[in-house]
Motif scaffolding. Structure first.
Motif, PDB file in Angstrom:
ATOM      1  N   ALA A  51       3.789 -30.717 -24.419  1.00  0.00           N
ATOM      2  CA  ALA A  51       2.391 -30.669 -24.502  1.00  0.00           C
ATOM      3  C   ALA A  51       1.664 -29.211 -25.083  1.00  0.00           C
ATOM      4  O   ALA A  51       0.825 -29.083 -25.923  1.00  0.00           O
ATOM      5  N   ILE A 266      -7.102 -36.141 -30.982  1.00  0.00           N
ATOM      6  CA  ILE A 266      -6.463 -36.219 -29.865  1.00  0.00           C
ATOM      7  C   ILE A 266      -5.123 -36.560 -29.897  1.00  0.00           C
ATOM      8  O   ILE A 266      -4.699 -37.425 -30.795  1.00  0.00           O
ATOM      9  N   THR A 267      -4.225 -35.991 -29.157  1.00  0.00           N
ATOM     10  CA  THR A 267      -2.853 -36.151 -29.191  1.00  0.00           C
ATOM     11  C   THR A 267      -2.673 -37.721 -28.297  1.00  0.00           C
ATOM     12  O   THR A 267      -3.129 -37.714 -27.418  1.00  0.00           O
ATOM     13  N   THR A 313      -8.385 -42.977 -31.140  1.00  0.00           N
ATOM     14  CA  THR A 313      -8.462 -42.167 -29.897  1.00  0.00           C
ATOM     15  C   THR A 313      -7.064 -42.441 -29.109  1.00  0.00           C
ATOM     16  O   THR A 313      -6.197 -43.059 -29.595  1.00  0.00           O
ATOM     17  N   SER A 314      -6.913 -41.755 -27.717  1.00  0.00           N
ATOM     18  CA  SER A 314      -6.077 -42.067 -26.930  1.00  0.00           C
ATOM     19  C   SER A 314      -6.562 -42.178 -25.525  1.00  0.00           C
ATOM     20  O   SER A 314      -7.541 -41.742 -25.270  1.00  0.00           O
ATOM     21  N   ARG A 342      -1.061 -42.877 -24.209  1.00  0.00           N
ATOM     22  CA  ARG A 342      -0.208 -41.719 -23.544  1.00  0.00           C
ATOM     23  C   ARG A 342      -0.237 -41.759 -22.174  1.00  0.00           C
ATOM     24  O   ARG A 342      -1.094 -42.597 -21.352  1.00  0.00           O
ATOM     25  N   GLY A 344      -0.988 -41.269 -18.304  1.00  0.00           N
ATOM     26  CA  GLY A 344      -2.223 -40.711 -17.704  1.00  0.00           C
ATOM     27  C   GLY A 344      -2.150 -40.728 -16.216  1.00  0.00           C
ATOM     28  O   GLY A 344      -1.064 -41.075 -15.929  1.00  0.00           O
ATOM     29  N   THR A 347      -5.996 -36.208 -18.337  1.00  0.00           N
ATOM     30  CA  THR A 347      -5.368 -35.712 -19.582  1.00  0.00           C
ATOM     31  C   THR A 347      -3.911 -36.199 -19.478  1.00  0.00           C
ATOM     32  O   THR A 347      -3.109 -36.156 -20.598  1.00  0.00           O
ATOM     33  N   PRO A 350      -0.103 -35.710 -22.481  1.00  0.00           N
ATOM     34  CA  PRO A 350      -0.729 -35.874 -23.936  1.00  0.00           C
ATOM     35  C   PRO A 350       0.479 -36.425 -24.702  1.00  0.00           C
ATOM     36  O   PRO A 350       0.094 -36.910 -25.753  1.00  0.00           O
ATOM     37  N   THR A 351       1.754 -35.743 -24.831  1.00  0.00           N
ATOM     38  CA  THR A 351       2.409 -35.932 -25.895  1.00  0.00           C
ATOM     39  C   THR A 351       3.664 -37.231 -25.541  1.00  0.00           C
ATOM     40  O   THR A 351       4.600 -37.328 -26.367  1.00  0.00           O
ATOM     41  N   GLY A 406       2.332 -43.542 -27.865  1.00  0.00           N
ATOM     42  CA  GLY A 406       2.919 -42.473 -28.190  1.00  0.00           C
ATOM     43  C   GLY A 406       4.374 -42.448 -28.887  1.00  0.00           C
ATOM     44  O   GLY A 406       4.881 -41.962 -29.790  1.00  0.00           O
TER      45      GLY A 406
END
Length: 613
Positions: A51, A266-267, A313-314, A342, A344, A347, A350-351, A406
């Motif tokens: 990330a 947002i990733t 969004t994510s 993604r 959770g 946050t 994220p990746t 993702g």
């Protein structure tokens, strides 16, 4: 005269490129994937990166990887265990070693195995010199110094020359798997057209790597993976995010409605915004909002004005959009909300991929605010489900939530580009008649008329307050509220009459059904295929429509003694199935930020059916 090397034939290979975040591994993997797709192989990719924009160089946290599974036949996953690892430094070797097949090939950049990098990777001794890599086919290559030698005399700085080493590695892999280099040479010239010295250096490094493979003695042979027998057509290698964007472009063309995307980066969802912003020639408007709430609010406004409106969004961004999603339900305007899930909560990761937003998507709003929820199952399926989301949204005048994740968003596969005539029509009707117009009249789908504001005779108001049936005035009448809540709920339930039935592969009833949703499709498909090859009778079904479910869901569930539901969450779909259909299901859950391995699901099938691996 050099002896011509043997070319061995393989049916499939899984390769992983790994190095520092700044080593260009994502670019290297993408170029290898594009060339492999052009060659005609079936393929699936798995990019995996940290990330942090730039984690400390040489550390385990900074390792970036790109896995590619390519084959001469139909495949469904990016591969469980790599056959080949290209490790650009000790950290990349240490992070990825545990995933390799026994006797896998490891190509290492020996120049990076110095005392500093070994310490950063927590190696007590050099694994290239002790016996820790015994059993693997280790091929040591001084990639950095060979790149520097190839670029001797270049006007570039030493740092810039070193950065070209990923192209040397790519060229070497092109030779090893009999791939042409012309596609990448063309890409380099186009990408660096304004920096010819960079283009020349990267091209030289690529060629140097290719011819190193051909001339060096370290490779005794190269390999050939023949093209896969795919149906005739025009193909491109496409990622899930790119396919999602293309689905929306197809929808705006087929409906004739201008497309508006209001989104906050947002990733891993941002690439949809990036892709759509390239296509202004289709009249597409993209708006990078100041936050998630402004992103969805601007899209609701665009929908009110008559646009085909999207917001992306994510996970944490979806939480922020929650109140505005309720507004979209209350105003009964068409809107597509894309949630690229993604890891959770908050946050989180994220990746990394996960499937943990399902409950939030279906239930996560105040009041009774039903929203249709659909999910894509493969990278290319993102195209069709984005298109389908637009169809449902405009036909039923409702927000629709499209779930990807993702893994699907960043992964890619060959996609046969459909002709426009192959796509179903989207009949997006905007109201134009003034006679008999009332803003909350209903058609046969319980959809209210979509009247563009500013049209004489169609003046009306909308908002978050409850409206009276037919006339649309603000209403606090208890009976009217009860009626409108039930009306909106029934409208969404009626969509079940307009979607495909749940399709069951293989036996239509029996001992075991493996039932998934979203990005687990590939791993489940491969696991079921392998189990059946071992003689086990196991069936498969996959949800693409999660609210409402297909009409035959209860019937399907009752025909199997055991229903196995693999999910990358704690069992959210399983909980919904138990609640809605009162059937027992068996869960299989992992949340490691990675997609399932097919072998993991296959092992669970074996456990349930009493088979042996």
């Amino acid at each position: 005269m050099a002896k011509k090397k043997e070319v061995k034939s393989l049916s499939e290979v899984t390769v992983r490129f790994a190095g520092d975040s700044g080593d260009g591994m994502q670019l290297t993997g993408t170029q290898f994937s594009d060339t492999t797709a052009l060659f005609g192989n079936d393929l699936i990719t798995l990019p995996d990166y940290p990330a942090e924009i730039r984690a400390p160089a040489g550390t385990l946290y900074g390792v970036s990887g790109f896995q590619l599974h390519f084959s001469s036949s139909d495949i469904h996953t990016p591969g469980d265990h790599p056959d080949v690892l290209v490790a650009m430094n000790p950290a990349a070797l240490k992070v990825n070693l545990k995933d390799l097949k026994p006797a896998a090939t490891i190509i290492v950049n020996t120049d990076s195995f110095d005392a500093k990098n070994l310490k950063l990777a927590n190696y007590a001794s050099n694994p290239l010199e002790d016996d820790s890599l015994q059993g693997f086919n280790v091929i040591p290559v001084p990639i950095t110094s060979l790149t520097a030698a190839a670029l001797e005399g270049s006007p570039l700085s030493n740092k810039e020359v070193t950065r070209c080493k990923n192209f040397f590695a790519l060229g070497m892999m092109y030779w090893l798997y009999s791939r042409p280099i012309e596609q990448t040479l063309s890409w380099i010239n186009q990408k660096f057209s304004k920096k010819p010295e960079i283009a020349e250096a990267n091209s030289k490094a690529l060629k140097a790597g290719y011819f190193y493979g051909e001339t060096t003695e370290v490779f005794a042979s190269s390999y050939q993976v023949e093209p896969a027998p795919l149906p005739k057509g025009t193909y491109m290698n496409i990622s899930g995010n790119q396919a999602t964007a293309y689905g929306f472009i197809a929808a705006t063309v087929k409906t004739g409605l201008p497309l508006f995307l209001g989104s906050y980066p947002i990733t891993p969802a941002s690439d949809i915004l990036h892709e759509l912003s390239k296509h202004k020639n289709f009249g597409i408007k993209t708006f990078q909002a100041e936050d998630e709430i402004a992103g969805i609010a601007s899209a609701i406004g665009a929908s009110y004005a008559g646009d085909l409106a999207i917001t992306t969004t994510s996970g944490p961004g979806l939480a922020l959009k929650t109140e505005a999603m309720g507004l979209a339900v209350m105003t009964e305007l068409p809107l597509v909300i894309v949630d690229v899930q993604r890891g959770g909560p908050s946050t989180g990761l994220p990746t990394k991929t996960e499937q943990a937003d399902l409950m939030q998507a279906i239930y996560g709003r105040n009041g009774e605010s039903p929203i249709p929820v659909i999910a894509a199952s493969t990278p290319s399926d993102c195209f069709y489900m984005a298109y389908e989301a637009c169809r449902i949204a405009t036909k039923y005048m409702t927000p629709v939530l499209l779930l990807t994740d993702g893994y699907l968003a960043n992964g890619s596969e060959p996609w046969k580009i459909p002709h426009s005539d192959e796509l179903p029509d989207i009949k997006a009707k905007q109201w134009t008649l003034t006679e008999g117009f009332h803003p909350y009249n209903r058609d046969e789908n319980l959809a209210r008329p979509w009247a563009v504001p500013g049209t004489p005779g169609l003046e009306h108001r909308i908002g978050g307050l409850e409206k009276s049936h037919i006339y649309g005035n603000v209403s606090y009448d208890p009976d009217n509220h009860d009626f409108m809540v039930r009306m909106r709920d029934q409208k969404v339930k009626n969509i079940a009459n307009d979607i495909p039935l749940l399709d069951v592969k293989y036996e239509q009833e029996g001992d075991l059904l493996v039932l998934g949703w979203g990005g687990t499709y590939g791993a489940i498909t491969e696991a079921v295929l392998k189990a059946r090859q071992k003689g086990l009778k196991v069936s498969q079904a996959h949800f693409k429509y999660l609210n409402p479910f297909p009409k035959n869901t209860a019937e399907v569930l009752k025909k199997f003694k055991t229903v196995l539901v693999p999910e990358i969450n704690l069992g959210q779909l399983a909980r919904i199935l138990r609640s809605e259909f009162l059937v027992p299901v068996v869960t299989y859950n992992k949340m490691r930020g990675l997609p399932f391995k097919a072998s993991e699901i296959e092992a669970e099938i074996m456990n349930l059916l009493g088979g042996k691996q």
